[in-house]
Design an enzyme around this catalytic site. Structure first.
Site, PDB file in Angstrom:
ATOM      1  N   GLY A  87       6.532   7.845   2.753  1.00 28.84           N
ATOM      2  CA  GLY A  87       7.605   6.867   2.638  1.00 28.84           C
ATOM      3  C   GLY A  87       8.701   7.322   1.680  1.00 28.84           C
ATOM      4  O   GLY A  87       9.885   7.160   1.959  1.00 28.84           O
ATOM      5  N   THR A  88       8.303   7.898   0.562  1.00 24.97           N
ATOM      6  CA  THR A  88       9.296   8.292  -0.444  1.00 24.97           C
ATOM      7  C   THR A  88      10.277   9.311   0.135  1.00 24.97           C
ATOM      8  O   THR A  88      11.495   9.193  -0.046  1.00 24.97           O
ATOM      9  CB  THR A  88       8.589   8.875  -1.686  1.00 24.97           C
ATOM     10  OG1 THR A  88       7.714   7.868  -2.207  1.00 24.97           O
ATOM     11  CG2 THR A  88       9.573   9.296  -2.751  1.00 24.97           C
ATOM     12  N   ASN A 111       6.621  -5.121  -1.645  1.00 23.90           N
ATOM     13  CA  ASN A 111       5.271  -4.591  -1.865  1.00 23.90           C
ATOM     14  C   ASN A 111       4.578  -5.240  -3.053  1.00 23.90           C
ATOM     15  O   ASN A 111       3.361  -5.177  -3.155  1.00 23.90           O
ATOM     16  CB  ASN A 111       5.325  -3.071  -2.055  1.00 23.90           C
ATOM     17  CG  ASN A 111       6.345  -2.667  -3.093  1.00 23.90           C
ATOM     18  OD1 ASN A 111       7.547  -2.865  -2.899  1.00 23.90           O
ATOM     19  ND2 ASN A 111       5.882  -2.122  -4.206  1.00 23.90           N
ATOM     20  N   HIS A 149      -0.264   6.198   4.911  1.00 25.11           N
ATOM     21  CA  HIS A 149      -1.441   5.833   4.106  1.00 25.11           C
ATOM     22  C   HIS A 149      -1.551   4.340   3.833  1.00 25.11           C
ATOM     23  O   HIS A 149      -2.556   3.881   3.296  1.00 25.11           O
ATOM     24  CB  HIS A 149      -1.501   6.652   2.803  1.00 25.11           C
ATOM     25  CG  HIS A 149      -0.525   6.269   1.732  1.00 25.11           C
ATOM     26  ND1 HIS A 149      -0.887   5.483   0.664  1.00 25.11           N
ATOM     27  CD2 HIS A 149       0.772   6.577   1.541  1.00 25.11           C
ATOM     28  CE1 HIS A 149       0.164   5.344  -0.154  1.00 25.11           C
ATOM     29  NE2 HIS A 149       1.176   5.990   0.367  1.00 25.11           N
ATOM     30  N   THR A 151       8.028  23.810   8.827  1.00 28.41           N
ATOM     31  CA  THR A 151       6.966  23.854   9.842  1.00 28.41           C
ATOM     32  C   THR A 151       6.251  22.512   9.862  1.00 28.41           C
ATOM     33  O   THR A 151       5.907  21.972   8.811  1.00 28.41           O
ATOM     34  CB  THR A 151       5.972  24.982   9.515  1.00 28.41           C
ATOM     35  OG1 THR A 151       6.707  26.206   9.504  1.00 28.41           O
ATOM     36  CG2 THR A 151       4.856  25.058  10.556  1.00 28.41           C
ATOM     37  N   CYS A 181       3.695   1.932 -13.874  1.00 26.24           N
ATOM     38  CA  CYS A 181       3.403   2.374 -15.227  1.00 26.24           C
ATOM     39  C   CYS A 181       4.357   3.536 -15.489  1.00 26.24           C
ATOM     40  O   CYS A 181       4.444   4.441 -14.675  1.00 26.24           O
ATOM     41  CB  CYS A 181       2.003   2.950 -15.233  1.00 26.24           C
ATOM     42  SG  CYS A 181       0.875   2.152 -16.310  1.00 26.24           S
TER      43      CYS A 181
HETATM   44  C1  PLP Z   1       7.666  -0.640  -0.032  1.00 19.14           C
HETATM   45  C2  PLP Z   1       7.321   0.790  -0.292  1.00 19.14           C
HETATM   46  N1  PLP Z   1       8.245   1.730  -0.061  1.00 19.14           N
HETATM   47  C3  PLP Z   1       7.981   3.037  -0.250  1.00 19.14           C
HETATM   48  C4  PLP Z   1       6.761   3.470  -0.700  1.00 19.14           C
HETATM   49  C5  PLP Z   1       6.509   4.933  -0.886  1.00 19.14           C
HETATM   50  O1  PLP Z   1       5.700   5.436   0.142  1.00 19.14           O
HETATM   51  P1  PLP Z   1       4.791   6.752  -0.079  1.00 19.14           P
HETATM   52  O2  PLP Z   1       3.673   6.353  -0.988  1.00 19.14           O
HETATM   53  O3  PLP Z   1       4.308   7.111   1.290  1.00 19.14           O
HETATM   54  O4  PLP Z   1       5.659   7.804  -0.655  1.00 19.14           O
HETATM   55  C6  PLP Z   1       5.764   2.517  -0.965  1.00 19.14           C
HETATM   56  C7  PLP Z   1       4.452   2.936  -1.503  1.00 19.14           C
HETATM   57  O5  PLP Z   1       3.898   2.302  -2.381  1.00 19.14           O
HETATM   58  C8  PLP Z   1       6.052   1.141  -0.757  1.00 19.14           C
HETATM   59  O6  PLP Z   1       5.149   0.198  -0.991  1.00 19.14           O
END
Ligand code: PLP
Length: 416
Positions: free
Chosen positions: A69-70, A154, A214, A250, A348
Protein backbone atom coordinates in the site's frame (compact mmCIF):
# COMPACT_ATOMS: atom_id res chain seq x y z
CA UNK A 1 -2.44 -19.41 21.52
CA UNK A 2 -2.92 -15.66 22.03
CA UNK A 3 -6.13 -14.09 20.81
CA UNK A 4 -5.30 -11.92 17.80
CA UNK A 5 -7.53 -8.85 17.45
CA UNK A 6 -5.26 -6.60 15.39
CA UNK A 7 -6.35 -7.45 11.85
CA UNK A 8 -6.07 -3.82 10.74
CA UNK A 9 -2.31 -4.08 11.31
CA UNK A 10 -1.98 -7.28 9.33
CA UNK A 11 -3.89 -10.51 8.80
CA UNK A 12 -2.88 -14.18 8.99
CA UNK A 13 -1.81 -15.39 5.54
CA UNK A 14 -4.34 -17.81 4.05
CA UNK A 15 -3.02 -21.37 3.60
CA UNK A 16 -4.07 -21.24 -0.09
CA UNK A 17 -2.03 -18.06 -0.55
CA UNK A 18 1.03 -19.71 1.04
CA UNK A 19 0.55 -22.67 -1.29
CA UNK A 20 0.32 -20.40 -4.36
CA UNK A 21 3.40 -18.48 -3.20
CA UNK A 22 5.63 -21.45 -2.51
CA UNK A 23 4.51 -23.27 -5.64
CA UNK A 24 5.34 -20.21 -7.79
CA UNK A 25 8.73 -19.87 -6.10
CA UNK A 26 9.75 -23.33 -7.24
CA UNK A 27 9.44 -22.23 -10.87
CA UNK A 28 12.13 -20.41 -12.78
CA UNK A 29 11.39 -17.67 -15.30
CA UNK A 30 11.39 -13.92 -15.64
CA UNK A 31 8.00 -12.89 -17.05
CA UNK A 32 9.81 -10.56 -19.46
CA UNK A 33 11.78 -13.44 -21.04
CA UNK A 34 10.75 -14.76 -24.42
CA UNK A 35 11.51 -18.45 -23.83
CA UNK A 36 9.01 -20.96 -22.50
CA UNK A 37 9.94 -20.58 -18.82
CA UNK A 38 9.51 -16.80 -19.15
CA UNK A 39 6.17 -17.20 -20.90
CA UNK A 40 4.96 -19.61 -18.19
CA UNK A 41 5.87 -17.04 -15.56
CA UNK A 42 4.13 -14.36 -17.59
CA UNK A 43 0.97 -16.46 -17.83
CA UNK A 44 0.90 -16.95 -14.05
CA UNK A 45 1.49 -13.23 -13.52
CA UNK A 46 -1.16 -12.09 -15.97
CA UNK A 47 -3.71 -14.57 -14.58
CA UNK A 48 -3.02 -13.10 -11.14
CA UNK A 49 -3.46 -9.58 -12.52
CA UNK A 50 -6.83 -10.51 -14.03
CA UNK A 51 -7.94 -12.14 -10.78
CA UNK A 52 -7.01 -9.08 -8.73
CA UNK A 53 -8.68 -6.83 -11.33
CA UNK A 54 -11.89 -8.86 -11.00
CA UNK A 55 -12.01 -8.06 -7.27
CA UNK A 56 -11.59 -4.35 -7.94
CA UNK A 57 -13.91 -3.84 -10.91
CA UNK A 58 -11.14 -2.71 -13.22
CA UNK A 59 -9.32 -4.05 -16.28
CA UNK A 60 -6.21 -6.18 -15.87
CA UNK A 61 -4.12 -3.57 -17.62
CA UNK A 62 -5.09 -1.03 -14.96
CA UNK A 63 -3.56 -3.14 -12.15
CA UNK A 64 0.03 -2.17 -11.39
CA UNK A 65 1.56 -4.57 -8.85
CA UNK A 66 3.59 -2.86 -6.14
CA UNK A 67 5.41 -3.80 -2.95
CA UNK A 68 2.33 -2.82 -0.92
CA UNK A 69 0.00 0.00 0.00
CA UNK A 70 2.73 2.47 0.90
CA UNK A 71 4.39 2.18 -2.49
CA UNK A 72 1.07 2.39 -4.35
CA UNK A 73 0.13 5.57 -2.44
CA UNK A 74 3.56 7.12 -3.06
CA UNK A 75 3.37 6.29 -6.76
CA UNK A 76 -0.13 7.74 -7.12
CA UNK A 77 0.24 10.87 -5.02
CA UNK A 78 3.73 11.85 -6.19
CA UNK A 79 3.06 10.69 -9.75
CA UNK A 80 -0.20 12.64 -10.16
CA UNK A 81 1.37 15.67 -8.49
CA UNK A 82 4.44 15.68 -10.74
CA UNK A 83 2.30 15.28 -13.86
CA UNK A 84 -0.01 18.13 -12.88
CA UNK A 85 2.76 20.43 -11.69
CA UNK A 86 3.92 20.65 -15.28
CA UNK A 87 0.64 22.46 -15.98
CA UNK A 88 1.17 24.76 -13.00
CA UNK A 89 -1.13 22.95 -10.55
CA UNK A 90 0.57 22.69 -7.15
CA UNK A 91 -2.23 22.47 -4.56
CA UNK A 92 -2.75 19.08 -2.92
CA UNK A 93 -6.03 18.58 -1.07
CA UNK A 94 -5.87 16.02 1.72
CA UNK A 95 -8.05 15.36 4.75
CA UNK A 96 -6.52 15.31 8.20
CA UNK A 97 -6.41 11.85 9.74
CA UNK A 98 -4.96 10.02 6.73
CA UNK A 99 -2.57 7.08 7.04
CA UNK A 100 1.10 8.04 7.41
CA UNK A 101 1.80 6.71 3.91
CA UNK A 102 -0.22 9.68 2.66
CA UNK A 103 0.58 12.23 5.37
CA UNK A 104 4.32 11.83 5.05
CA UNK A 105 4.17 11.76 1.24
CA UNK A 106 2.30 15.05 0.96
CA UNK A 107 4.50 16.61 3.63
CA UNK A 108 7.53 15.58 1.60
CA UNK A 109 5.96 17.10 -1.52
CA UNK A 110 5.47 20.34 0.41
CA UNK A 111 9.02 20.36 1.80
CA UNK A 112 10.83 19.33 -1.37
CA UNK A 113 8.60 19.73 -4.42
CA UNK A 114 6.83 23.07 -3.98
CA UNK A 115 3.43 21.54 -3.20
CA UNK A 116 0.93 23.62 -1.25
CA UNK A 117 -0.88 21.17 0.98
CA UNK A 118 -4.41 22.06 2.07
CA UNK A 119 -5.57 20.03 5.04
CA UNK A 120 -9.28 19.39 5.01
CA UNK A 121 -10.93 19.07 8.44
CA UNK A 122 -12.79 16.06 9.83
CA UNK A 123 -15.87 16.19 12.02
CA UNK A 124 -16.03 14.57 15.45
CA UNK A 125 -16.89 11.14 13.96
CA UNK A 126 -14.05 11.21 11.45
CA UNK A 127 -16.03 12.24 8.36
CA UNK A 128 -14.46 14.66 5.93
CA UNK A 129 -16.21 18.03 6.18
CA UNK A 130 -17.75 18.30 2.73
CA UNK A 131 -18.35 22.03 3.09
CA UNK A 132 -14.59 22.53 3.47
CA UNK A 133 -13.91 20.30 0.47
CA UNK A 134 -16.42 22.21 -1.65
CA UNK A 135 -14.89 25.54 -0.61
CA UNK A 136 -11.37 24.30 -1.49
CA UNK A 137 -12.54 22.96 -4.87
CA UNK A 138 -14.28 26.21 -5.73
CA UNK A 139 -11.14 28.32 -5.31
CA UNK A 140 -9.20 28.21 -8.62
CA UNK A 141 -9.73 24.50 -9.38
CA UNK A 142 -7.11 24.61 -12.15
CA UNK A 143 -4.44 25.16 -9.49
CA UNK A 144 -5.29 21.86 -7.74
CA UNK A 145 -2.95 19.00 -8.61
CA UNK A 146 -4.98 16.30 -6.88
CA UNK A 147 -7.23 15.24 -4.05
CA UNK A 148 -6.18 12.15 -2.11
CA UNK A 149 -8.28 10.55 0.63
CA UNK A 150 -8.76 7.46 2.73
CA UNK A 151 -11.97 5.52 2.03
CA UNK A 152 -12.18 3.79 5.42
CA UNK A 153 -10.12 5.10 8.31
CA UNK A 154 -7.72 2.44 9.57
CA UNK A 155 -7.83 3.73 13.14
CA UNK A 156 -11.44 4.60 13.90
CA UNK A 157 -13.24 2.75 11.08
CA UNK A 158 -15.10 5.73 9.58
CA UNK A 159 -16.22 5.03 6.00
CA UNK A 160 -16.20 8.19 3.90
CA UNK A 161 -18.95 8.81 1.33
CA UNK A 162 -16.42 8.13 -1.44
CA UNK A 163 -18.84 8.50 -4.32
CA UNK A 164 -19.98 11.94 -3.16
CA UNK A 165 -16.42 13.14 -2.59
CA UNK A 166 -15.13 11.92 -5.95
CA UNK A 167 -18.13 13.42 -7.77
CA UNK A 168 -17.33 16.84 -6.28
CA UNK A 169 -13.70 16.58 -7.41
CA UNK A 170 -14.69 15.28 -10.86
CA UNK A 171 -17.04 18.23 -11.37
CA UNK A 172 -14.16 20.57 -10.53
CA UNK A 173 -11.83 18.78 -12.99
CA UNK A 174 -9.54 17.48 -10.22
CA UNK A 175 -7.92 14.00 -10.30
CA UNK A 176 -8.43 11.81 -7.24
CA UNK A 177 -6.40 9.10 -5.55
CA UNK A 178 -8.32 6.83 -3.18
CA UNK A 179 -6.53 4.92 -0.41
CA UNK A 180 -8.66 1.76 -0.32
CA UNK A 181 -6.21 -0.30 1.76
CA UNK A 182 -8.50 -0.71 4.76
CA UNK A 183 -11.68 -0.85 2.67
CA UNK A 184 -10.41 -3.73 0.51
CA UNK A 185 -12.03 -7.05 1.36
CA UNK A 186 -14.70 -5.32 3.45
CA UNK A 187 -16.47 -2.87 1.14
CA UNK A 188 -17.53 -3.57 -2.45
CA UNK A 189 -14.95 -1.92 -4.71
CA UNK A 190 -15.83 -1.38 -8.34
CA UNK A 191 -13.36 1.03 -9.91
CA UNK A 192 -15.16 1.33 -13.26
CA UNK A 193 -18.60 1.75 -11.68
CA UNK A 194 -17.27 4.32 -9.23
CA UNK A 195 -15.73 6.26 -12.11
CA UNK A 196 -18.99 6.12 -14.06
CA UNK A 197 -21.18 7.04 -11.08
CA UNK A 198 -19.03 10.06 -10.22
CA UNK A 199 -18.74 11.47 -13.74
CA UNK A 200 -15.01 10.77 -13.77
CA UNK A 201 -13.75 11.34 -17.29
CA UNK A 202 -10.34 11.59 -18.84
CA UNK A 203 -8.14 13.12 -16.18
CA UNK A 204 -10.80 14.39 -13.77
CA UNK A 205 -12.22 12.37 -10.89
CA UNK A 206 -11.11 8.91 -9.81
CA UNK A 207 -7.70 8.30 -11.39
CA UNK A 208 -6.01 5.87 -8.99
CA UNK A 209 -6.75 3.57 -6.08
CA UNK A 210 -4.36 1.75 -3.72
CA UNK A 211 -4.72 -1.66 -2.05
CA UNK A 212 -2.48 -4.00 -0.08
CA UNK A 213 -2.37 -7.80 0.04
CA UNK A 214 -1.48 -8.32 3.69
CA UNK A 215 -4.71 -6.76 4.95
CA UNK A 216 -6.76 -9.49 3.22
CA UNK A 217 -4.84 -12.69 3.93
CA UNK A 218 -2.11 -12.20 1.35
CA UNK A 219 1.62 -11.74 1.93
CA UNK A 220 3.26 -8.62 3.33
CA UNK A 221 5.16 -6.80 0.59
CA UNK A 222 2.53 -7.08 -2.14
CA UNK A 223 -0.08 -4.57 -3.24
CA UNK A 224 -1.52 -2.83 -6.23
CA UNK A 225 -2.11 0.57 -7.68
CA UNK A 226 -5.19 0.65 -9.87
CA UNK A 227 -4.43 3.32 -12.42
CA UNK A 228 -7.07 4.39 -14.90
CA UNK A 229 -6.00 4.05 -18.52
CA UNK A 230 -6.64 7.77 -18.96
CA UNK A 231 -4.58 8.86 -15.96
CA UNK A 232 -1.27 10.58 -16.52
CA UNK A 233 1.40 10.13 -13.89
CA UNK A 234 5.15 10.52 -13.69
CA UNK A 235 6.63 7.21 -12.51
CA UNK A 236 8.37 6.84 -9.19
CA UNK A 237 10.62 4.02 -10.43
CA UNK A 238 12.56 4.04 -13.68
CA UNK A 239 14.18 1.04 -15.32
CA UNK A 240 12.99 -1.73 -17.60
CA UNK A 241 9.63 -0.09 -18.35
CA UNK A 242 7.52 -2.95 -16.98
CA UNK A 243 3.84 -2.40 -16.11
CA UNK A 244 3.02 0.38 -18.58
CA UNK A 245 6.28 2.18 -17.67
CA UNK A 246 4.59 3.06 -14.38
CA UNK A 247 6.54 0.66 -12.20
CA UNK A 248 9.79 -0.62 -13.60
CA UNK A 249 11.39 -3.68 -12.07
CA UNK A 250 11.25 -7.44 -12.61
CA UNK A 251 7.81 -8.50 -11.49
CA UNK A 252 7.28 -10.65 -8.41
CA UNK A 253 5.23 -13.50 -9.83
CA UNK A 254 5.00 -15.45 -6.56
CA UNK A 255 3.74 -12.43 -4.61
CA UNK A 256 1.22 -11.65 -7.35
CA UNK A 257 -0.04 -15.25 -7.40
CA UNK A 258 -0.47 -15.32 -3.61
CA UNK A 259 -2.12 -11.90 -3.62
CA UNK A 260 -4.59 -13.05 -6.31
CA UNK A 261 -5.60 -16.13 -4.32
CA UNK A 262 -6.19 -14.05 -1.17
CA UNK A 263 -8.09 -11.40 -3.14
CA UNK A 264 -10.39 -13.95 -4.75
CA UNK A 265 -11.08 -15.62 -1.38
CA UNK A 266 -11.80 -12.28 0.30
CA UNK A 267 -14.16 -11.23 -2.48
CA UNK A 268 -15.97 -14.58 -2.53
CA UNK A 269 -16.81 -14.32 1.20
CA UNK A 270 -17.06 -10.57 1.52
CA UNK A 271 -20.80 -10.17 2.03
CA UNK A 272 -21.14 -13.10 4.44
CA UNK A 273 -18.01 -12.15 6.36
CA UNK A 274 -19.17 -8.55 6.64
CA UNK A 275 -22.46 -9.65 8.17
CA UNK A 276 -20.71 -12.07 10.56
CA UNK A 277 -18.07 -9.53 11.62
CA UNK A 278 -20.66 -6.80 12.12
CA UNK A 279 -22.31 -8.96 14.78
CA UNK A 280 -18.93 -9.62 16.43
CA UNK A 281 -18.00 -5.93 16.25
CA UNK A 282 -21.23 -4.98 18.01
CA UNK A 283 -20.55 -7.65 20.63
CA UNK A 284 -17.21 -5.93 21.32
CA UNK A 285 -18.84 -2.50 21.47
CA UNK A 286 -21.70 -3.58 23.74
CA UNK A 287 -19.34 -5.56 25.97
CA UNK A 288 -16.89 -2.69 26.46
CA UNK A 289 -19.72 -0.29 27.27
CA UNK A 290 -21.16 -2.73 29.79
CA UNK A 291 -17.81 -3.27 31.52
CA UNK A 292 -16.47 0.30 31.32
CA UNK A 293 -19.44 2.68 31.03
CA UNK A 294 -17.09 5.69 30.74
CA UNK A 295 -15.37 4.32 27.62
CA UNK A 296 -16.10 6.43 24.54
CA UNK A 297 -16.59 4.82 21.13
CA UNK A 298 -14.73 6.77 18.45
CA UNK A 299 -16.04 6.88 14.91
CA UNK A 300 -19.62 6.36 13.78
CA UNK A 301 -22.20 4.63 15.96
CA UNK A 302 -23.32 1.37 14.33
CA UNK A 303 -26.97 1.40 13.21
CA UNK A 304 -28.51 -1.39 15.31
CA UNK A 305 -31.67 -1.65 13.26
CA UNK A 306 -29.85 -2.95 10.21
CA UNK A 307 -26.33 -4.10 11.01
CA UNK A 308 -24.08 -4.19 7.98
CA UNK A 309 -26.68 -2.52 5.77
CA UNK A 310 -26.00 0.61 3.73
CA UNK A 311 -26.00 3.33 6.33
CA UNK A 312 -23.50 1.50 8.47
CA UNK A 313 -20.68 4.00 8.13
CA UNK A 314 -18.33 2.02 10.36
CA UNK A 315 -16.09 -0.80 9.12
CA UNK A 316 -17.51 -4.16 10.21
CA UNK A 317 -14.08 -5.04 11.56
CA UNK A 318 -13.43 -2.01 13.78
CA UNK A 319 -14.15 -1.08 17.40
CA UNK A 320 -12.16 1.86 18.74
CA UNK A 321 -12.49 3.32 22.22
CA UNK A 322 -10.90 5.93 24.42
CA UNK A 323 -10.58 5.13 28.11
CA UNK A 324 -10.14 8.33 30.07
CA UNK A 325 -7.43 8.37 32.72
CA UNK A 326 -5.56 5.46 31.06
CA UNK A 327 -2.69 5.25 28.65
CA UNK A 328 -3.68 3.14 25.65
CA UNK A 329 -0.21 1.61 25.73
CA UNK A 330 -0.64 0.46 29.33
CA UNK A 331 -3.90 -1.23 28.38
CA UNK A 332 -2.24 -2.79 25.35
CA UNK A 333 0.65 -4.24 27.40
CA UNK A 334 -1.65 -5.54 30.15
CA UNK A 335 -3.98 -7.18 27.63
CA UNK A 336 -1.00 -8.66 25.82
CA UNK A 337 0.22 -10.14 29.11
CA UNK A 338 -3.26 -11.66 29.47
CA UNK A 339 -2.95 -13.22 25.99
CA UNK A 340 -5.01 -10.73 23.96
CA UNK A 341 -3.34 -8.80 21.13
CA UNK A 342 -4.89 -5.44 20.26
CA UNK A 343 -3.54 -2.04 19.26
CA UNK A 344 -3.75 1.63 20.15
CA UNK A 345 -4.17 2.25 16.42
CA UNK A 346 -1.67 5.08 16.29
CA UNK A 347 1.95 5.16 15.32
CA UNK A 348 4.96 4.93 17.55
CA UNK A 349 7.73 7.34 16.59
CA UNK A 350 11.15 6.03 17.63
CA UNK A 351 9.54 3.85 20.33
CA UNK A 352 7.61 6.75 21.88
CA UNK A 353 3.83 6.46 21.64
CA UNK A 354 2.31 9.41 19.79
CA UNK A 355 -1.19 10.62 20.62
CA UNK A 356 -3.29 9.70 17.60
CA UNK A 357 -3.36 12.40 14.92
CA UNK A 358 -6.71 10.96 13.80
CA UNK A 359 -8.31 11.54 17.19
CA UNK A 360 -6.73 14.98 17.39
CA UNK A 361 -8.24 15.77 13.96
CA UNK A 362 -11.61 14.63 15.35
CA UNK A 363 -11.32 17.24 18.09
CA UNK A 364 -10.15 15.06 21.00
CA UNK A 365 -7.68 16.52 23.49
CA UNK A 366 -4.16 15.13 23.65
CA UNK A 367 -5.00 13.33 26.92
CA UNK A 368 -8.12 11.76 25.43
CA UNK A 369 -6.13 10.73 22.38
CA UNK A 370 -3.63 8.90 24.59
CA UNK A 371 -6.19 6.53 26.09
CA UNK A 372 -7.07 4.85 22.79
CA UNK A 373 -7.53 1.16 22.11
CA UNK A 374 -8.36 -0.38 18.73
CA UNK A 375 -9.83 -3.87 18.41
CA UNK A 376 -9.96 -5.10 14.82
CA UNK A 377 -11.52 -8.31 13.59
CA UNK A 378 -10.90 -10.53 10.60
CA UNK A 379 -11.49 -13.87 8.98
CA UNK A 380 -10.11 -15.90 11.92
CA UNK A 381 -12.01 -13.93 14.59
CA UNK A 382 -14.64 -15.76 16.62
CA UNK A 383 -17.11 -15.09 19.41
CA UNK A 384 -14.66 -16.85 21.75
CA UNK A 385 -11.95 -14.31 20.79
CA UNK A 386 -14.26 -11.42 21.60
CA UNK A 387 -15.26 -13.01 24.90
CA UNK A 388 -11.60 -13.60 25.84
CA UNK A 389 -10.92 -9.91 25.23
CA UNK A 390 -13.94 -8.88 27.30
CA UNK A 391 -12.90 -11.24 30.09
CA UNK A 392 -9.40 -9.71 30.22
CA UNK A 393 -10.53 -6.07 29.95
CA UNK A 394 -11.76 -5.25 33.50
CA UNK A 395 -8.49 -6.22 35.26
CA UNK A 396 -6.37 -4.53 32.59
CA UNK A 397 -8.51 -1.40 32.81
CA UNK A 398 -8.34 -1.31 36.63
CA UNK A 399 -4.56 -1.64 36.58
CA UNK A 400 -4.06 0.85 33.74
CA UNK A 401 -6.32 3.37 35.53
CA UNK A 402 -4.26 2.97 38.71
CA UNK A 403 -1.08 3.62 36.73
CA UNK A 404 -2.75 6.62 35.04
CA UNK A 405 -3.78 8.06 38.41
CA UNK A 406 -0.28 7.56 39.82
CA UNK A 407 1.20 9.39 36.82
CA UNK A 408 -1.23 12.28 37.28
CA UNK A 409 -0.56 12.50 41.00
CA UNK A 410 3.18 12.59 40.52
CA UNK A 411 2.77 15.16 37.71
CA UNK A 412 0.81 17.41 40.09
CA UNK A 413 3.31 16.87 42.93
CA UNK A 414 0.84 14.85 45.04
CA UNK A 415 3.30 12.00 45.49
CA UNK A 416 6.92 11.86 46.22
C1 PLP B 1 -5.22 2.87 5.29
C2 PLP B 1 -3.84 2.36 5.03
N1 PLP B 1 -3.15 2.86 3.99
C3 PLP B 1 -1.92 2.42 3.69
C4 PLP B 1 -1.30 1.44 4.43
C5 PLP B 1 0.07 0.97 4.05
O1 PLP B 1 0.01 -0.29 3.44
P1 PLP B 1 1.28 -1.28 3.47
O2 PLP B 1 1.40 -1.79 4.87
O3 PLP B 1 0.93 -2.37 2.50
O4 PLP B 1 2.47 -0.52 3.02
C6 PLP B 1 -1.98 0.90 5.53
C7 PLP B 1 -1.33 -0.12 6.38
O5 PLP B 1 -1.44 -0.09 7.59
C8 PLP B 1 -3.29 1.37 5.84
O6 PLP B 1 -3.98 0.89 6.86
Amino acid sequence: MPVYLDHAATTPVLPEAIEAYTSALTRVGNPASIHSAGQDAKRLLEDAREQVAATLGCQGIEVVFTSGGTEAINAAVKGLYWARRKAGATRVLVPEGEHHATLDTVEWLAASEEAEVEWLPLDDRGFLRLDALEAALTREPASIALLTFLWANNEVGTIQPAQRIIALAAAAGVPVHLDAVSAYGHLPIDFAALRAATGSTGRAGLAALSVSAHKIGGPIGAGALVLSRDAVIVPLLHGGGQQRQVRSGTQDVAAAAAFAVAAAAAEADRAAESARLTVLRDRVIDGVRRLVPDAVLNGPEPPRAAPGEPGDARLATNAHFTFSGCEGDSLLFLLDAAGVEVSTGSACQAGIPEPSHVLRAMGRTEDEARGALRITLGRTSSEADVDAFLAALPAAYAQASKAGLATQESAFGLRA
